[in-house]
Write an enzyme that holds these catalytic residues in place. Structure first.
Site, mmCIF file in Angstrom:
data_model
loop_
_atom_site.group_PDB
_atom_site.id
_atom_site.type_symbol
_atom_site.label_atom_id
_atom_site.label_comp_id
_atom_site.label_asym_id
_atom_site.label_seq_id
_atom_site.Cartn_x
_atom_site.Cartn_y
_atom_site.Cartn_z
ATOM 1 N N GLU A 1 74.631 68.577 64.808
ATOM 2 C CA GLU A 1 75.190 68.955 63.335
ATOM 3 C C GLU A 1 76.357 70.056 63.584
ATOM 4 O O GLU A 1 77.370 69.742 63.046
ATOM 5 C CB GLU A 1 73.992 69.640 62.871
ATOM 6 C CG GLU A 1 72.961 68.796 62.201
ATOM 7 C CD GLU A 1 73.375 67.759 61.210
ATOM 8 O OE1 GLU A 1 74.473 67.953 60.279
ATOM 9 O OE2 GLU A 1 73.186 66.513 61.402
ATOM 10 N N HIS B 1 79.869 62.023 62.478
ATOM 11 C CA HIS B 1 78.560 61.685 63.077
ATOM 12 C C HIS B 1 78.692 59.969 63.588
ATOM 13 O O HIS B 1 78.093 59.785 64.762
ATOM 14 C CB HIS B 1 77.174 61.689 62.035
ATOM 15 C CG HIS B 1 76.632 62.872 62.143
ATOM 16 N ND1 HIS B 1 76.194 63.496 63.291
ATOM 17 C CD2 HIS B 1 76.300 63.592 60.893
ATOM 18 C CE1 HIS B 1 75.501 64.706 62.822
ATOM 19 N NE2 HIS B 1 75.562 64.516 61.646
ATOM 20 N N HIS C 1 81.991 64.882 57.454
ATOM 21 C CA HIS C 1 81.165 65.213 58.251
ATOM 22 C C HIS C 1 80.281 63.976 58.911
ATOM 23 O O HIS C 1 80.186 63.944 59.967
ATOM 24 C CB HIS C 1 80.087 66.251 57.537
ATOM 25 C CG HIS C 1 78.939 66.516 58.246
ATOM 26 N ND1 HIS C 1 78.670 67.596 59.112
ATOM 27 C CD2 HIS C 1 77.733 65.750 58.464
ATOM 28 C CE1 HIS C 1 77.337 67.506 59.687
ATOM 29 N NE2 HIS C 1 76.924 66.510 59.255
ATOM 30 N N GLU C 2 80.062 63.320 57.941
ATOM 31 C CA GLU C 2 79.196 61.924 58.010
ATOM 32 C C GLU C 2 80.169 61.084 58.995
ATOM 33 O O GLU C 2 79.551 60.141 59.754
ATOM 34 C CB GLU C 2 78.676 61.188 56.637
ATOM 35 C CG GLU C 2 77.937 62.208 55.811
ATOM 36 C CD GLU C 2 76.629 62.521 56.675
ATOM 37 O OE1 GLU C 2 76.003 62.105 57.532
ATOM 38 O OE2 GLU C 2 75.955 63.591 56.195
#
Length: 320
Positions: free
Chosen positions: A199, A134, A130-131
């Site tokens: 998100e 980003h 997930h990071e």
């Protein structure tokens, strides 16, 4: 659609900023404020990542100090077709993580010791994917820009309070009072809306990077419980960084609303479950070592088995 929505929100913040500048000092006041904001943006572009990492006392690790965790991030970065980011650990019992950096070539990812203690390797892989999403989506730069503009709007509102406004302001004193109260709040709402939008996008891309949506879904459930129980003093001292974490470190977000920095956790889990039901992954049944890698090559590989069992040994903490 998320990129279009983000662009529209950024345009709205810029328009709000320009309008406030004009109401305070006319065209000259607007230009002065714009110059200050531009300088803030330039400084943030080059130094925001270092500032955030320093705020949270993050310590850089490498393949020698934390080989399993480092190699996990390395493999996920390869899956995402990204350069290897710098990897940091934050000595904090609250489970959380964030990414920072102005572009993929200068990115960093950070995880708390609480995250590594509380989550399984599969769940950690979902969080770090997930990071990295980003980073791939350039969200870290977007959030830095929005935070800077929001800060500039609050700064202009303070100028209005101390120095008064433009005499040619058609709304008079009532307009000035509304601007001082409403403008910073509107900027905060827009900033949080951009964060919520990004998100959801990072959840979807992160699920594809690690290949298992339910790993991240399971992690989000545990992190939500952790942030409600465990305080994060560094985040409380620097609330402007809350939107950067995978989940608001100040409190567990229970609902989607104008004043939440993150989407509702259950809504995020439901969206990830839809991806799993649509055929992505194995529904969370695969282990990290078996998901597209050789058996035993997961993030905590080589730890052996627990005595008297065939279950892999989990380290008691991030340091093994």
């Amino acid at each position: 659609m998320n990129y279009i929505r983000t662009a529209m929100l950024l345009a709205g913040m810029t328009a709000l900023f320009m309008g406030i500048g004009f109401m305070i000092g006319g065209q000259s006041g607007m230009l002065i404020a714009l110059a200050i904001a531009a300088a803030m943006n330039v400084f943030s572009y080059w130094n925001a990542d270092k500032m955030v990492l320093r705020m949270h006392h993050a310590q850089e690790v490498d393949e020698r100090s934390m080989p399993d965790f480092y190699r996990m991030v390395q493999r996920l970065a390869q899956n995402a077709d990204l350069p290897m980011p710098k990897v940091y650990i934050i000595n904090n019992p609250q489970p959380n993580a964030f990414a920072t950096g102005r572009n993929p070539q200068n990115a960093a990812v950070a995880a708390t010791t609480g995250l590594l203690n509380m989550l399984t390797p599969e769940e950690v892989a979902g969080v770090m994917a997930h990071e990295l999403a980003h980073v791939k989506n350039h969200d870290t730069l977007i959030m830095t820009i929005t935070a800077t503009i929001a800060g500039a709007i609050s700064m202009l509102a303070n100028f209005a309070f101390f120095f008064g406004g433009n005499r040619n302001n058609p709304l008079g004193i009532v307009g000035m009072l509304l601007m001082m109260i409403v403008a910073p709040m509107a900027a905060m709402v827009v900033q949080m809306a951009i964060s919520r939008t990004r998100e959801y996008a990072a959840d979807r891309m992160g699920a594809r990077i690690c290949g298992e949506p339910m790993w991240l879904a399971s992690a989000l459930g545990k992190i939500a419980g952790g942030v409600e129980r465990i305080h994060n003093p560094d985040a409380e001292a620097n609330p402007a960084t809350a939107h950067m974490f995978i989940m608001n470190p100040l409190s567990g977000e229970r609902m989607d609303n104008l004043f939440s920095t993150h989407p509702n956790t259950q809504n995020r889990i439901d969206e990830l479950r839809k991806l799993s039901d649509g055929g992505l992954g194995t529904g969370g049944r695969a282990s990290y070592g078996s998901a597209g890698s050789a058996p035993g090559s997961g993030p905590w590989a080589g730890m052996g088995s627990r005595p008297g069992t065939s279950e892999p040994h989990r380290p008691k903490g991030p340091w093994g």
